[in-house]
Design a protein around this motif. Structure first.
Motif, PDB file in Angstrom:
ATOM      1  N   ASN A   9       0.823  -1.220   0.000  1.00  0.00           N
ATOM      2  CA  ASN A   9       0.000   0.000   0.000  1.00  0.00           C
ATOM      3  C   ASN A   9       0.850   1.261   0.000  1.00  0.00           C
ATOM      4  O   ASN A   9       0.321   2.358  -0.099  1.00  0.00           O
ATOM      5  N   LYS A  10       2.153   1.103   0.214  1.00  0.00           N
ATOM      6  CA  LYS A  10       3.084   2.230   0.364  1.00  0.00           C
ATOM      7  C   LYS A  10       2.606   3.168   1.479  1.00  0.00           C
ATOM      8  O   LYS A  10       2.522   4.378   1.321  1.00  0.00           O
ATOM      9  N   GLN A  11       2.297   2.547   2.617  1.00  0.00           N
ATOM     10  CA  GLN A  11       1.821   3.279   3.790  1.00  0.00           C
ATOM     11  C   GLN A  11       2.617   2.851   5.024  1.00  0.00           C
ATOM     12  O   GLN A  11       3.263   1.806   5.021  1.00  0.00           O
ATOM     13  N   ILE A  12       2.520   3.670   6.043  1.00  0.00           N
ATOM     14  CA  ILE A  12       2.954   3.274   7.379  1.00  0.00           C
ATOM     15  C   ILE A  12       1.689   3.129   8.212  1.00  0.00           C
ATOM     16  O   ILE A  12       0.851   4.033   8.245  1.00  0.00           O
ATOM     17  N   TRP A  13       1.567   1.973   8.839  1.00  0.00           N
ATOM     18  CA  TRP A  13       0.417   1.702   9.696  1.00  0.00           C
ATOM     19  C   TRP A  13       0.827   1.918  11.144  1.00  0.00           C
ATOM     20  O   TRP A  13       1.931   1.578  11.558  1.00  0.00           O
ATOM     21  N   PHE A  14      -0.102   2.472  11.905  1.00  0.00           N
ATOM     22  CA  PHE A  14       0.141   2.889  13.286  1.00  0.00           C
ATOM     23  C   PHE A  14      -0.991   2.349  14.146  1.00  0.00           C
ATOM     24  O   PHE A  14      -2.159   2.493  13.793  1.00  0.00           O
ATOM     25  N   SER A  15      -0.640   1.722  15.239  1.00  0.00           N
ATOM     26  CA  SER A  15      -1.645   1.253  16.189  1.00  0.00           C
ATOM     27  C   SER A  15      -1.294   1.824  17.557  1.00  0.00           C
ATOM     28  O   SER A  15      -0.178   1.641  18.047  1.00  0.00           O
ATOM     29  N   SER A  16      -2.254   2.520  18.151  1.00  0.00           N
ATOM     30  CA  SER A  16      -2.051   3.206  19.419  1.00  0.00           C
ATOM     31  C   SER A  16      -3.042   2.694  20.455  1.00  0.00           C
ATOM     32  O   SER A  16      -4.211   2.469  20.134  1.00  0.00           O
ATOM     33  N   PRO A  17      -2.611   2.564  21.716  1.00  0.00           N
ATOM     34  CA  PRO A  17      -3.559   2.180  22.762  1.00  0.00           C
ATOM     35  C   PRO A  17      -4.581   3.281  23.067  1.00  0.00           C
ATOM     36  O   PRO A  17      -5.580   3.032  23.746  1.00  0.00           O
ATOM     37  N   PHE A  18      -4.351   4.488  22.526  1.00  0.00           N
ATOM     38  CA  PHE A  18      -5.257   5.607  22.787  1.00  0.00           C
ATOM     39  C   PHE A  18      -6.089   6.008  21.573  1.00  0.00           C
ATOM     40  O   PHE A  18      -7.288   6.188  21.665  1.00  0.00           O
ATOM     41  N   SER A  19      -5.446   6.160  20.419  1.00  0.00           N
ATOM     42  CA  SER A  19      -6.176   6.634  19.234  1.00  0.00           C
ATOM     43  C   SER A  19      -6.531   5.521  18.256  1.00  0.00           C
ATOM     44  O   SER A  19      -7.198   5.776  17.268  1.00  0.00           O
ATOM     45  N   HIS A  68      -7.489  11.261   7.005  1.00  0.00           N
ATOM     46  CA  HIS A  68      -8.792  11.578   7.606  1.00  0.00           C
ATOM     47  C   HIS A  68      -8.759  12.806   8.515  1.00  0.00           C
ATOM     48  O   HIS A  68      -9.796  13.436   8.730  1.00  0.00           O
ATOM     49  N   ASP A  69      -7.569  13.134   9.060  1.00  0.00           N
ATOM     50  CA  ASP A  69      -7.501  14.327   9.905  1.00  0.00           C
ATOM     51  C   ASP A  69      -6.363  15.271   9.524  1.00  0.00           C
ATOM     52  O   ASP A  69      -6.242  16.357  10.079  1.00  0.00           O
ATOM     53  N   GLY A  70      -5.491  14.861   8.578  1.00  0.00           N
ATOM     54  CA  GLY A  70      -4.407  15.716   8.115  1.00  0.00           C
ATOM     55  C   GLY A  70      -3.240  15.838   9.077  1.00  0.00           C
ATOM     56  O   GLY A  70      -2.331  16.625   8.855  1.00  0.00           O
ATOM     57  N   ILE A  71      -3.253  15.054  10.158  1.00  0.00           N
ATOM     58  CA  ILE A  71      -2.186  15.119  11.161  1.00  0.00           C
ATOM     59  C   ILE A  71      -1.102  14.113  10.801  1.00  0.00           C
ATOM     60  O   ILE A  71      -1.383  12.973  10.444  1.00  0.00           O
ATOM     61  N   CYS A  72       0.156  14.547  10.939  1.00  0.00           N
ATOM     62  CA  CYS A  72       1.250  13.646  10.583  1.00  0.00           C
ATOM     63  C   CYS A  72       1.551  12.673  11.727  1.00  0.00           C
ATOM     64  O   CYS A  72       1.238  12.932  12.891  1.00  0.00           O
ATOM     65  N   LEU A  73       2.138  11.560  11.356  1.00  0.00           N
ATOM     66  CA  LEU A  73       2.476  10.490  12.299  1.00  0.00           C
ATOM     67  C   LEU A  73       3.288  11.010  13.474  1.00  0.00           C
ATOM     68  O   LEU A  73       2.987  10.715  14.639  1.00  0.00           O
ATOM     69  N   HIS A  74       4.302  11.791  13.188  1.00  0.00           N
ATOM     70  CA  HIS A  74       5.188  12.285  14.242  1.00  0.00           C
ATOM     71  C   HIS A  74       4.450  13.190  15.227  1.00  0.00           C
ATOM     72  O   HIS A  74       4.721  13.153  16.428  1.00  0.00           O
ATOM     73  N   ASP A  75       3.527  14.015  14.725  1.00  0.00           N
ATOM     74  CA  ASP A  75       2.755  14.892  15.612  1.00  0.00           C
ATOM     75  C   ASP A  75       1.801  14.094  16.489  1.00  0.00           C
ATOM     76  O   ASP A  75       1.665  14.372  17.688  1.00  0.00           O
ATOM     77  N   ASP A  99       2.178  14.002  20.529  1.00  0.00           N
ATOM     78  CA  ASP A  99       1.089  14.424  21.411  1.00  0.00           C
ATOM     79  C   ASP A  99       0.744  13.346  22.437  1.00  0.00           C
ATOM     80  O   ASP A  99       0.598  13.630  23.629  1.00  0.00           O
ATOM     81  N   GLU A 100       0.608  12.117  21.970  1.00  0.00           N
ATOM     82  CA  GLU A 100       0.232  11.033  22.883  1.00  0.00           C
ATOM     83  C   GLU A 100       1.328  10.751  23.908  1.00  0.00           C
ATOM     84  O   GLU A 100       1.047  10.577  25.094  1.00  0.00           O
ATOM     85  N   LEU A 101       2.579  10.709  23.460  1.00  0.00           N
ATOM     86  CA  LEU A 101       3.666  10.437  24.392  1.00  0.00           C
ATOM     87  C   LEU A 101       3.910  11.598  25.352  1.00  0.00           C
ATOM     88  O   LEU A 101       4.324  11.379  26.488  1.00  0.00           O
ATOM     89  N   PHE A 140       4.302  10.886  29.259  1.00  0.00           N
ATOM     90  CA  PHE A 140       5.540  11.248  29.941  1.00  0.00           C
ATOM     91  C   PHE A 140       5.439  12.566  30.715  1.00  0.00           C
ATOM     92  O   PHE A 140       6.373  12.962  31.385  1.00  0.00           O
ATOM     93  N   LYS A 141       4.286  13.229  30.577  1.00  0.00           N
ATOM     94  CA  LYS A 141       4.011  14.490  31.292  1.00  0.00           C
ATOM     95  C   LYS A 141       5.076  15.563  31.048  1.00  0.00           C
ATOM     96  O   LYS A 141       5.491  16.283  31.952  1.00  0.00           O
ATOM     97  N   ARG A 142       5.510  15.632  29.776  1.00  0.00           N
ATOM     98  CA  ARG A 142       6.430  16.684  29.335  1.00  0.00           C
ATOM     99  C   ARG A 142       6.315  16.788  27.819  1.00  0.00           C
ATOM    100  O   ARG A 142       5.808  15.879  27.161  1.00  0.00           O
ATOM    101  N   ASN A 143       6.774  17.902  27.274  1.00  0.00           N
ATOM    102  CA  ASN A 143       6.688  18.109  25.829  1.00  0.00           C
ATOM    103  C   ASN A 143       7.663  17.188  25.093  1.00  0.00           C
ATOM    104  O   ASN A 143       8.851  17.173  25.385  1.00  0.00           O
ATOM    105  N   ILE A 144       7.128  16.423  24.175  1.00  0.00           N
ATOM    106  CA  ILE A 144       7.940  15.563  23.314  1.00  0.00           C
ATOM    107  C   ILE A 144       7.697  16.009  21.884  1.00  0.00           C
ATOM    108  O   ILE A 144       6.560  16.056  21.429  1.00  0.00           O
ATOM    109  N   ASP A 145       8.772  16.354  21.198  1.00  0.00           N
ATOM    110  CA  ASP A 145       8.684  16.860  19.827  1.00  0.00           C
ATOM    111  C   ASP A 145       9.509  15.976  18.908  1.00  0.00           C
ATOM    112  O   ASP A 145      10.726  15.884  19.051  1.00  0.00           O
ATOM    113  N   MET A 146       8.847  15.313  17.969  1.00  0.00           N
ATOM    114  CA  MET A 146       9.523  14.430  17.023  1.00  0.00           C
ATOM    115  C   MET A 146       9.613  15.037  15.627  1.00  0.00           C
ATOM    116  O   MET A 146       9.988  14.352  14.683  1.00  0.00           O
ATOM    117  N   SER A 147       9.284  16.305  15.497  1.00  0.00           N
ATOM    118  CA  SER A 147       9.270  16.933  14.167  1.00  0.00           C
ATOM    119  C   SER A 147      10.650  16.996  13.532  1.00  0.00           C
ATOM    120  O   SER A 147      10.773  17.094  12.309  1.00  0.00           O
TER     121      SER A 147
END
Length: 153
Positions: A94-104, A120-127, A131-133, A137-144
């Motif tokens: 499919n030329k995709q990355i699949w993501f499974s989250s315990p939250f979303s 479906h929402d225009g949000i990138c994987l890293h964002d 956000d979830e992590l 972890f109760k701190r800002n995590i930025d993977m951009s």
């Protein structure tokens, strides 16, 4: 040397001849379907950079007990103990990355404008993962800053 690439537009798909530099520009604009070799390179680089980042993250003191990161044959697993498990894997057909989250839950990401975007929402994987992590972890995590973590726009 020019090469043939499949170009998607509002009228459908067509094949055109263009130099490699033009191909790179069109891929970054989200206009070209990734060829198999480019998909493998981009998806591997994405998953490897996420793995390195997450390996360091689970070594921090804020990390839940029994956390673990495993990357093997295109599948990245982030086990956060009682919090839950994330699975991120490439889907070559499919030329995709699949993501499974315990939250979303499950999401399928397409490469668009230099990053992996959930259509479906225009949000990138890293964002989404940042956000979830950040909440866990109760701190800002930025993977951009990771490979393909930011749009070329």
């Amino acid at each position: 040397m020019a090469t043939l690439y499949s170009v998607m537009d509002t009228l459908g798909s067509s094949t055109v001849e263009m130099p490699p530099l033009m191909h790179i520009q069109l891929v970054s604009m989200g206009c070209v379907t990734l060829d198999d070799i480019t998909f493998e390179h981009v998806s591997e680089e994405t998953l490897e950079s996420l793995t390195e980042f997450l390996d360091e993250l689970v070594e921090t003191e804020e990390c839940p007990i029994d956390a673990d990161v495993l990357y093997s044959t295109g599948v990245l697993t982030l086990n956060l103990g009682e919090v839950g498990t994330y699975v991120i894997n490439k889907q070559s057909p499919n030329k995709q990355i699949w993501f499974s989250s315990p939250f979303s839950g499950p999401k399928r990401y397409d490469f668009n404008n230099g990053t992996w975007v959930y259509k479906h929402d225009g949000i990138c994987l890293h964002d989404c993962l940042s956000d979830e992590l950040s909440k866990i972890f109760k701190r800002n995590i930025d993977m951009s800053m990771l490979a393909y973590g930011k749009s070329n726009n």
